[in-house]
Design an enzyme around this catalytic site. Structure first.
Site, PDB file in Angstrom:
ATOM      1  N   ARG A  46       8.690  -5.185 -19.139  1.00 19.46           N
ATOM      2  CA  ARG A  46       9.410  -4.007 -18.635  1.00 19.46           C
ATOM      3  C   ARG A  46       8.744  -2.742 -19.167  1.00 19.46           C
ATOM      4  O   ARG A  46       8.695  -1.725 -18.505  1.00 19.46           O
ATOM      5  CB  ARG A  46      10.895  -4.052 -19.001  1.00 19.46           C
ATOM      6  CG  ARG A  46      11.624  -2.766 -18.636  1.00 19.46           C
ATOM      7  CD  ARG A  46      13.142  -2.889 -18.445  1.00 19.46           C
ATOM      8  NE  ARG A  46      13.784  -3.855 -19.298  1.00 19.46           N
ATOM      9  CZ  ARG A  46      14.060  -3.662 -20.606  1.00 19.46           C
ATOM     10  NH1 ARG A  46      13.743  -2.528 -21.186  1.00 19.46           N
ATOM     11  NH2 ARG A  46      14.651  -4.605 -21.293  1.00 19.46           N
ATOM     12  N   TYR A  98      14.480  14.219   2.786  1.00 19.01           N
ATOM     13  CA  TYR A  98      14.716  12.801   3.073  1.00 19.01           C
ATOM     14  C   TYR A  98      16.186  12.435   2.814  1.00 19.01           C
ATOM     15  O   TYR A  98      16.753  12.781   1.771  1.00 19.01           O
ATOM     16  CB  TYR A  98      13.786  11.978   2.171  1.00 19.01           C
ATOM     17  CG  TYR A  98      13.997  10.491   2.268  1.00 19.01           C
ATOM     18  CD1 TYR A  98      13.644   9.802   3.422  1.00 19.01           C
ATOM     19  CD2 TYR A  98      14.536   9.780   1.214  1.00 19.01           C
ATOM     20  CE1 TYR A  98      13.831   8.440   3.507  1.00 19.01           C
ATOM     21  CE2 TYR A  98      14.720   8.407   1.293  1.00 19.01           C
ATOM     22  CZ  TYR A  98      14.367   7.746   2.450  1.00 19.01           C
ATOM     23  OH  TYR A  98      14.553   6.397   2.525  1.00 19.01           O
ATOM     24  N   ASP A 170       8.091  16.106  -3.540  1.00 19.46           N
ATOM     25  CA  ASP A 170       8.007  14.808  -2.863  1.00 19.46           C
ATOM     26  C   ASP A 170       6.807  14.895  -1.924  1.00 19.46           C
ATOM     27  O   ASP A 170       6.848  15.581  -0.902  1.00 19.46           O
ATOM     28  CB  ASP A 170       9.313  14.544  -2.101  1.00 19.46           C
ATOM     29  CG  ASP A 170       9.318  13.196  -1.388  1.00 19.46           C
ATOM     30  OD1 ASP A 170       8.218  12.648  -1.130  1.00 19.46           O
ATOM     31  OD2 ASP A 170      10.411  12.699  -1.055  1.00 19.46           O
ATOM     32  N   LYS A 195       5.041   4.067   1.492  1.00 21.06           N
ATOM     33  CA  LYS A 195       4.539   4.624   2.751  1.00 21.06           C
ATOM     34  C   LYS A 195       3.005   4.634   2.759  1.00 21.06           C
ATOM     35  O   LYS A 195       2.405   3.580   2.768  1.00 21.06           O
ATOM     36  CB  LYS A 195       5.152   6.006   2.959  1.00 21.06           C
ATOM     37  CG  LYS A 195       6.671   6.077   2.662  1.00 21.06           C
ATOM     38  CD  LYS A 195       7.519   5.276   3.621  1.00 21.06           C
ATOM     39  CE  LYS A 195       8.958   5.082   3.134  1.00 21.06           C
ATOM     40  NZ  LYS A 195       9.701   6.289   2.791  1.00 21.06           N
TER      41      LYS A 195
HETATM   42  C1  LIG Z   1      10.874   6.673   2.082  1.00 18.24           C
HETATM   43  C2  LIG Z   1      10.971   7.988   1.434  1.00 18.24           C
HETATM   44  C3  LIG Z   1      11.590   8.138   0.180  1.00 18.24           C
HETATM   45  C4  LIG Z   1      12.265   6.977  -0.544  1.00 18.24           C
HETATM   46  O1  LIG Z   1      11.356   6.022  -0.961  1.00 18.24           O
HETATM   47  P1  LIG Z   1      11.694   4.431  -1.034  1.00 18.24           P
HETATM   48  O2  LIG Z   1      10.380   3.852  -1.397  1.00 18.24           O
HETATM   49  O3  LIG Z   1      12.207   4.024   0.297  1.00 18.24           O
HETATM   50  O4  LIG Z   1      12.726   4.276  -2.083  1.00 18.24           O
HETATM   51  C5  LIG Z   1      11.599   9.401  -0.378  1.00 18.24           C
HETATM   52  N1  LIG Z   1      11.049  10.463   0.244  1.00 18.24           N
HETATM   53  C6  LIG Z   1      10.459  10.360   1.443  1.00 18.24           C
HETATM   54  C7  LIG Z   1       9.875  11.571   2.084  1.00 18.24           C
HETATM   55  C8  LIG Z   1      10.400   9.132   2.084  1.00 18.24           C
HETATM   56  O5  LIG Z   1       9.829   9.033   3.295  1.00 18.24           O
END
Ligand SMILES: *Cc1c(COP(=O)(O)O)cnc(C)c1O
Length: 379
Positions: A46, A98, A170, A195
């Site tokens: 961890r 998001y 982000d 992504k």
């Molecule tokens: C998908 C996404 C998230 C969240 O991420 P996860 O991997 O699904 O937890 C946060 N911000 C944006 C812009 C996203 O597209």
């Protein structure tokens, strides 16, 4: 080092025990110690894992940061940033970010006494009036999901610095290939690694990258104390994904541009949201802070009914109807009922996210095939 070289070599060292060119998947929960406390820097998985360590080093390098931390999902990375705060602290966040971030803020953290203020960030000057002595964090997202709004990272971080407020960006939509927020003054970069970084729709993972030693120590403490760490297999897959990020992104951008222009000229399509258009409200900022405009775009249909949108959404063959984005295959999505369903309708409409808006994650297939698929579906 130029990006193409960096994405391939970042964090890659031959494995010390065998010389394996790829960091192995260290599928272990613990490490044998020679005597109590005498070990090779690995005690319990961890806290430390060699595959994760290689990935975290790679993440830091590709975001031009000093430290990277990997988490079990993007929202787990966001969650860890909010855990830096205490009751009474205030956060200024983008109003059209998001949906999962909005849900985490409103449904989980408001009840712990953290105060969130939402603002349209497309003009940096709208931020300053919201800053109080309790403001600790500005949460930015650019380009935003799904309306592709652009916020000026350098201008907003300059305002934040004057008030000693942290800025976290982000950077999921742009990926480190297109935009590096730390270079523009941000304190933290967050990614849904799920992504573009992973790129093949086979991993859920998140990341934070930073330069400041104390921020790194606090966030590492949160990572090991709260335990939202990714497994070694997922880290391996992301290390592999990062090696082709630059070539994938180049094709995502080329295809995205072609499809944005094709949709704009289509007689049955209404507004197209894509920051590469010269008349996008913050096109110049996008041009300055991004290397290119990416593979994400949204559009409305002239017949603006939900029924018409639903018809198009279920008629494509190459574009799969699914949440998520950033994989090599093209996806089509209905934000109002899918990714953004957790945002109340009035709030959604206020931000311009209409019932019939369709979002595309343009993949790296042949652009002509993709346009033909959309043309047939739009009818
Ligand atoms: C998908 C996404 C998230 C969240 O991420 P996860 O991997 O699904 O937890 C946060 N911000 C944006 C812009 C996203 O597209």
């Amino acid at each position: 080092m130029k990006p193409a070289t960096k994405f391939i070599h970042a964090g890659a060292h031959p494995d010390p025990s065998t010389g394996a060119i790829m960091t192995p998947i260290y599928q272990t929960s613990t490490y044998v110690q020679e005597a109590p406390g005498v070990n090779k820097g690995f005690e319990y998985a961890r806290s430390q894992n060699p595959t994760r360590k290689a990935l975290e080093e790679s993440l830091a390098i590709i975001e031009n940061g000093k430290y990277g931390l990997a988490f079990s999902s993007g929202v787990a990375a966001t969650d860890s940033v909010i855990k830096l705060l205490a009751p009474g602290d205030e956060v200024i966040a983008a109003s059209d970010m998001y949906g999962g971030t909005y849900r985490l803020f409103t449904k989980i953290y408001e009840k712990f006494g953290i105060i969130f203020k939402y603002v349209d960030m497309h003009e940096a000057k709208s931020i300053e009036p919201l800053i109080t002595k309790n403001t600790k964090l500005i949460w930015m997202e650019t380009p935003t999901n799904p309306l592709m709004n652009i916020a000026d990272i350098a201008a907003i971080t300059a305002i934040a610095k004057a008030h000693q407020v942290l800025v976290c960006v982000d950077n999921t939509f742009a990926s480190p290939y297109l935009q590096n927020p730390l270079d523009l003054g941000a304190d933290l970069v967050m990614h849904s690694v799920t992504k573009y970084l992973s790129g093949h729709s086979d991993v859920i993972q998140g990341a934070l990258v930073m330069n400041d030693d104390s921020l790194r120590d606090q966030l590492y403490f949160i990572q090991k104390s709260c335990g939202a760490v990714p497994g070694p297999m997922d880290c391996f897959l992301v290390l592999r994904g990062i090696k082709t990020l630059h070539v994938r992104m180049q094709r995502h951008c080329e295809n995205g541009a072609m499809i944005a222009r094709f949709l704009r000229d289509h007689p049955k399509v209404g507004k197209v949201y894509w920051p590469g258009f010269a008349d996008h409200p913050n096109h110049d900022i996008a041009k300055n802070q991004m290397r290119d405009f990416g593979g994400m775009l949204s559009f409305e249909l002239k017949d603006d009914s939900v029924a018409n949108a639903r018809r198009v959404l279920s008629s494509t063959h190459l574009f799969s109807l699914a949440e998520s984005l950033g994989g090599v295959e093209s996806l089509i999505n209905h934000p109002a009922s899918m990714t953004h369903a957790s945002i109340p309708r009035e709030e959604r409409l206020k931000n311009g996210l209409t019932d019939s808006l369709i979002r595309l994650s343009v993949g790296i297939e042949d652009a002509e095939d993709l346009m033909e698929d959309l043309n047939r579906a739009i009818g």
